[in-house]
Design an enzyme around this catalytic site. Structure first.
Site, mmCIF file in Angstrom:
data_model
loop_
_atom_site.group_PDB
_atom_site.id
_atom_site.type_symbol
_atom_site.label_atom_id
_atom_site.label_comp_id
_atom_site.label_asym_id
_atom_site.label_seq_id
_atom_site.Cartn_x
_atom_site.Cartn_y
_atom_site.Cartn_z
ATOM 1 N N HIS A 62 119.030 0.217 83.376
ATOM 2 C CA HIS A 62 119.231 0.212 81.937
ATOM 3 C C HIS A 62 119.587 -1.175 81.413
ATOM 4 C CE1 HIS A 62 120.605 4.652 82.533
ATOM 5 N NE2 HIS A 62 119.301 4.536 82.555
ATOM 6 N N LYS A 71 128.486 -6.256 81.420
ATOM 7 C CA LYS A 71 129.235 -5.103 81.920
ATOM 8 C C LYS A 71 130.110 -5.513 83.090
ATOM 9 C CE LYS A 71 125.541 -1.844 80.765
ATOM 10 N NZ LYS A 71 124.551 -0.890 81.317
ATOM 11 N N TYR A 131 133.167 1.294 83.229
ATOM 12 C CA TYR A 131 132.689 -0.037 82.896
ATOM 13 C C TYR A 131 133.065 -0.435 81.478
ATOM 14 C CZ TYR A 131 128.539 2.559 81.158
ATOM 15 O OH TYR A 131 127.688 3.433 80.531
ATOM 16 N N ASP A 168 115.227 8.146 82.938
ATOM 17 C CA ASP A 168 115.098 7.301 84.117
ATOM 18 C C ASP A 168 113.808 7.579 84.882
ATOM 19 O OD1 ASP A 168 117.480 6.125 83.430
ATOM 20 O OD2 ASP A 168 118.674 7.286 84.829
#
Length: 181
Positions: A62, A71, A131, A168
């Site tokens: 992603h 991140k 995250y 995905d």
């Protein structure tokens, strides 16, 4: 905290000091001043996320084309194989990847900078993945690269086919994807 560069030098592995005894452990998972001093990065985290996934779930790869997110990722329960892919066409490392194991036992964290795709595979029965991001989630700008793109060639530690979301499963090949300049 110890900070080291990965094979893709913009991706950083952070190893916090863990103080433990028979009662348990303590660690400082984030300190803005220390993060800036040790990484040389001036980032402003604006959002914290927490996901739980079952064994065999693969999330990614992603990224957000606009409002790209840096991140800082970690696992607080379980184990994952975590991957970052350089998606900057101007980079000499475009399309290259790095992968590390993050777990509740090693307490490692990975800095995935803006301009990189990110994904992970759950190796344990389940995993809680936390995250921090440097920009807000913007679904209209989110993109997904195929986890098994042969041009990238990620060596996922897969004992069986992964469990994928519809998004995905429909990821674009890198050759066809919108990426960063």
């Amino acid at each position: 905290m110890k900070v080291s560069r990965c094979a893709l030098p913009e991706v950083l592995l952070l190893e916090p000091r863990v103080f433990g005894d028979e009662r348990g452990f303590f660690l400082e998972s984030y300190n803005a001043r220390q993060f800036a001093e040790l990484t040389g990065l001036d980032v402003d985290f604006v959002q914290d996320n927490h996901s739980r996934s079952a064994q065999g779930v693969l999330r990614g790869l992603h990224y957000q084309l606009l409002q790209p997110q840096g991140k800082l990722v970690r696992v607080v329960r379980g184990r994952v194989f975590d991957v970052a892919v350089d998606l900057r066409r101007s980079s000499p490392r475009f399309g290259q990847w790095v992968g590390v194991e993050l777990s509740e036992h090693n307490h490692h964290q990975l800095w995935v900078p803006p301009g990189f795709g990110h994904g992970f595979l759950v190796l344990s029965e389940s995993a809680d993945f936390l995250y921090k991001t440097t920009d807000y989630y913007a679904p209209q700008y989110e993109r997904c690269i195929a986890w098994n793109d042969p041009d990238i060639g990620i060596e996922w530690p897969l004992p069986s086919p992964p469990v994928l979301s519809d998004k995905d499963a429909r990821g674009s090949l890198l050759a066809d994807a919108q990426t960063y300049d």
